[in-house]
Design a protein around this motif. Structure first.
Motif, PDB file in Angstrom:
ATOM      1  N   LEU A  90       0.813  -1.219   0.000  1.00 21.99           N
ATOM      2  CA  LEU A  90       0.000   0.000   0.000  1.00 21.99           C
ATOM      3  C   LEU A  90       0.853   1.280   0.000  1.00 21.99           C
ATOM      4  N   PRO A  91       1.934   1.346   0.796  1.00 19.21           N
ATOM      5  CA  PRO A  91       2.782   2.552   0.692  1.00 19.21           C
ATOM      6  C   PRO A  91       3.357   2.756  -0.703  1.00 19.21           C
ATOM      7  N   LEU A  92       3.773   1.684  -1.366  1.00 19.55           N
ATOM      8  CA  LEU A  92       4.332   1.824  -2.712  1.00 19.55           C
ATOM      9  C   LEU A  92       3.254   2.177  -3.744  1.00 19.55           C
ATOM     10  N   ALA A  93       2.026   1.718  -3.499  1.00 20.58           N
ATOM     11  CA  ALA A  93       0.919   2.010  -4.421  1.00 20.58           C
ATOM     12  C   ALA A  93       0.256   3.352  -4.134  1.00 20.58           C
ATOM     13  N   LEU A  94       0.623   3.971  -3.004  1.00 20.08           N
ATOM     14  CA  LEU A  94      -0.078   5.177  -2.556  1.00 20.08           C
ATOM     15  C   LEU A  94      -0.107   6.316  -3.574  1.00 20.08           C
ATOM     16  N   PRO A  95       1.005   6.633  -4.268  1.00 23.61           N
ATOM     17  CA  PRO A  95       0.929   7.737  -5.235  1.00 23.61           C
ATOM     18  C   PRO A  95      -0.136   7.535  -6.298  1.00 23.61           C
ATOM     19  N   LEU A  96      -0.255   6.324  -6.836  1.00 27.66           N
ATOM     20  CA  LEU A  96      -1.275   6.074  -7.857  1.00 27.66           C
ATOM     21  C   LEU A  96      -2.679   6.101  -7.267  1.00 27.66           C
ATOM     22  N   ILE A  97      -2.836   5.586  -6.062  1.00 30.35           N
ATOM     23  CA  ILE A  97      -4.155   5.614  -5.413  1.00 30.35           C
ATOM     24  C   ILE A  97      -4.603   7.058  -5.193  1.00 30.35           C
ATOM     25  N   LEU A  98      -3.685   7.887  -4.710  1.00 29.62           N
ATOM     26  CA  LEU A  98      -4.011   9.294  -4.483  1.00 29.62           C
ATOM     27  C   LEU A  98      -4.329  10.019  -5.788  1.00 29.62           C
ATOM     28  N   GLU A  99      -3.631   9.643  -6.868  1.00 31.61           N
ATOM     29  CA  GLU A  99      -3.921  10.251  -8.163  1.00 31.61           C
ATOM     30  C   GLU A  99      -5.338   9.911  -8.605  1.00 31.61           C
ATOM     31  N   GLY A 100      -5.738   8.658  -8.420  1.00 31.11           N
ATOM     32  CA  GLY A 100      -7.107   8.260  -8.743  1.00 31.11           C
ATOM     33  C   GLY A 100      -8.126   9.012  -7.908  1.00 31.11           C
ATOM     34  N   LEU A 101      -7.798   9.224  -6.645  1.00 26.72           N
ATOM     35  CA  LEU A 101      -8.690   9.967  -5.756  1.00 26.72           C
ATOM     36  C   LEU A 101      -8.835  11.415  -6.210  1.00 26.72           C
ATOM     37  N   LYS A 102      -7.751  12.020  -6.652  1.00 28.29           N
ATOM     38  CA  LYS A 102      -7.798  13.395  -7.164  1.00 28.29           C
ATOM     39  C   LYS A 102      -8.686  13.489  -8.399  1.00 28.29           C
ATOM     40  N   VAL A 103      -8.497  12.566  -9.325  1.00 27.55           N
ATOM     41  CA  VAL A 103      -9.285  12.582 -10.564  1.00 27.55           C
ATOM     42  C   VAL A 103     -10.773  12.403 -10.250  1.00 27.55           C
ATOM     43  N   ALA A 104     -11.084  11.442  -9.376  1.00 26.25           N
ATOM     44  CA  ALA A 104     -12.484  11.191  -9.025  1.00 26.25           C
ATOM     45  C   ALA A 104     -13.110  12.408  -8.356  1.00 26.25           C
ATOM     46  N   THR A 105     -12.344  13.091  -7.520  1.00 28.30           N
ATOM     47  CA  THR A 105     -12.866  14.270  -6.819  1.00 28.30           C
ATOM     48  C   THR A 105     -13.201  15.386  -7.801  1.00 28.30           C
ATOM     49  N   VAL A 106     -12.299  15.644  -8.739  1.00 27.91           N
ATOM     50  CA  VAL A 106     -12.544  16.705  -9.723  1.00 27.91           C
ATOM     51  C   VAL A 106     -13.744  16.365 -10.608  1.00 27.91           C
ATOM     52  N   ILE A 107     -13.841  15.106 -11.022  1.00 27.85           N
ATOM     53  CA  ILE A 107     -14.991  14.671 -11.828  1.00 27.85           C
ATOM     54  C   ILE A 107     -16.289  14.923 -11.073  1.00 27.85           C
ATOM     55  N   ASN A 108     -16.302  14.569  -9.791  1.00 30.00           N
ATOM     56  CA  ASN A 108     -17.533  14.694  -9.015  1.00 30.00           C
ATOM     57  C   ASN A 108     -17.885  16.141  -8.687  1.00 30.00           C
ATOM     58  N   ILE A 109     -16.895  17.005  -8.584  1.00 32.38           N
ATOM     59  CA  ILE A 109     -17.197  18.420  -8.350  1.00 32.38           C
ATOM     60  C   ILE A 109     -18.008  18.970  -9.516  1.00 32.38           C
ATOM     61  N   GLY A 110     -17.626  18.604 -10.727  1.00 35.70           N
ATOM     62  CA  GLY A 110     -18.380  19.052 -11.896  1.00 35.70           C
ATOM     63  C   GLY A 110     -19.718  18.352 -12.029  1.00 35.70           C
ATOM     64  N   THR A 111     -19.723  17.041 -11.797  1.00 36.13           N
ATOM     65  CA  THR A 111     -20.943  16.255 -11.993  1.00 36.13           C
ATOM     66  C   THR A 111     -21.999  16.575 -10.949  1.00 36.13           C
ATOM     67  N   ALA A 112     -21.590  17.002  -9.765  1.00 35.16           N
ATOM     68  CA  ALA A 112     -22.545  17.272  -8.679  1.00 35.16           C
ATOM     69  C   ALA A 112     -23.547  18.363  -9.026  1.00 35.16           C
ATOM     70  N   THR A 113     -23.260  19.169 -10.050  1.00 30.27           N
ATOM     71  CA  THR A 113     -24.195  20.239 -10.419  1.00 30.27           C
ATOM     72  C   THR A 113     -25.547  19.682 -10.863  1.00 30.27           C
ATOM     73  N   ILE A 114     -25.571  18.432 -11.366  1.00 32.22           N
ATOM     74  CA  ILE A 114     -26.846  17.877 -11.829  1.00 32.22           C
ATOM     75  C   ILE A 114     -27.793  17.598 -10.676  1.00 32.22           C
ATOM     76  N   GLY A 115     -27.255  17.535  -9.458  1.00 28.91           N
ATOM     77  CA  GLY A 115     -28.106  17.251  -8.308  1.00 28.91           C
ATOM     78  C   GLY A 115     -29.184  18.289  -8.084  1.00 28.91           C
ATOM     79  N   SER A 116     -28.924  19.508  -8.537  1.00 28.57           N
ATOM     80  CA  SER A 116     -29.915  20.579  -8.345  1.00 28.57           C
ATOM     81  C   SER A 116     -31.188  20.330  -9.132  1.00 28.57           C
ATOM     82  N   THR A 117     -31.141  19.463 -10.133  1.00 26.24           N
ATOM     83  CA  THR A 117     -32.359  19.156 -10.892  1.00 26.24           C
ATOM     84  C   THR A 117     -33.353  18.364 -10.058  1.00 26.24           C
ATOM     85  N   ILE A 118     -32.874  17.764  -8.952  1.00 23.33           N
ATOM     86  CA  ILE A 118     -33.778  16.992  -8.081  1.00 23.33           C
ATOM     87  C   ILE A 118     -33.750  17.550  -6.657  1.00 23.33           C
ATOM     88  N   ALA A 119     -33.475  18.843  -6.543  1.00 25.79           N
ATOM     89  CA  ALA A 119     -33.570  19.583  -5.278  1.00 25.79           C
ATOM     90  C   ALA A 119     -32.439  19.298  -4.306  1.00 25.79           C
TER      91      ALA A 119
END
Length: 249
Positions: free
Chosen positions: A166-195
């Motif tokens: 896990l320590p050796l894999a950590l940089p790639l895991i964190l990179e995936g977490l960063k990408v997922a976070t940015v994707i969700n920040i943009g995608t979360a805007t659709i939530g307003s269509t359902i209040a």
């Protein structure tokens, strides 16, 4: 020089974000030409700071759930006992990305009602793939020689996973977490269509009233949050990987 420019960009982006959230009226001279028929240039129906906080709550909640399942799943399928489940797990993670979030909302609303929950479900599914794939890639890239050395030191499977893999894999895991976070920040805007409370409310209000100023406000806040959070996560990633003696991916 590059560090100075990067820090200046961070400060400028943060200053603009704070102005948009708390003193949007200061930008009225820029926003007013984007309106028509004497429409208001500044969105005042709800506090922009409050909407941004609700937006981030959706993102953080979904990412935490995605990360737990994706990392645990990635660990499982890279063990000998779970290797046969890798194709199935990968197909499920891919389905979360390929299935449109709007369709997930449409299916989830009858079961969970309007509000945050359907949005959380959609964002949770959307965040699985990058974290899962990066976890698998990170664990698989660990050198067999390193694993043999860990075995030679008398480590059992659990110790080898937590102290070596896990320590050796950590940089790639964190990179995936960063990408997922940015994707969700943009995608979360659709939530307003359902209040669901979020910045999509500002963008939708602009679309309904044909007010480009509102659309620009919502879009800029979402974009600046994505850029600044990605950058901050990158700094945290670099600090963690330096602390454990690794280089960031």
């Amino acid at each position: 020089m590059k560090l100075v420019v990067a820090n200046l960009f961070r400060l400028a982006a943060l200053a603009l974000l704070l102005i948009l959230l708390f003193r949007t009226e200061w930008l009225s001279f820029i926003l007013t030409p984007l309106t028509s028929n004497n429409a208001p240039p500044v969105y005042t129906q709800n506090s922009l700071a409050s909407l941004a906080a609700g937006h981030l709550q959706l993102v953080i909640g979904s990412i935490v759930c995605s990360a737990v399942l994706a990392v645990v799943g990635g660990i499982f399928v890279t063990r000998e006992s779970g290797a046969d489940f890798l194709p199935l797990s990968r197909a499920i993670a891919n389905a979360g990305q390929t299935f449109p979030p709007v369709a997930v909302l449409a299916l989830a609303v009858p079961a969970t009602g309007f509000g945050a929950m359907p949005t959380l479900i959609a964002l949770f599914l959307y965040g699985l793939l990058p974290i899962f794939e990066n976890t698998v890639a990170g664990l698989k890239q660990v050198s067999p020689q390193v694993l043999d050395a860990a075995d030679g030191m008398g480590m059992n499977g659990t110790q080898r996973l937590w102290r070596v893999e896990l320590p050796l894999a950590l940089p790639l895991i964190l990179e995936g977490l960063k990408v997922a976070t940015v994707i969700n920040i943009g995608t979360a805007t659709i939530g307003s269509t359902i209040a669901a409370k979020g910045l999509g409310e500002v963008i939708i209000a602009g679309l309904i009233s044909d007010n480009t100023a509102f659309i620009l406000q919502g879009g800029l806040i979402v974009g600046l949050m994505a850029v600044l959070i990605y950058d901050a996560m990158g700094l945290v990633e670099a600090a963690i990987t330096r602390r454990i003696g690794l280089r960031a991916a």
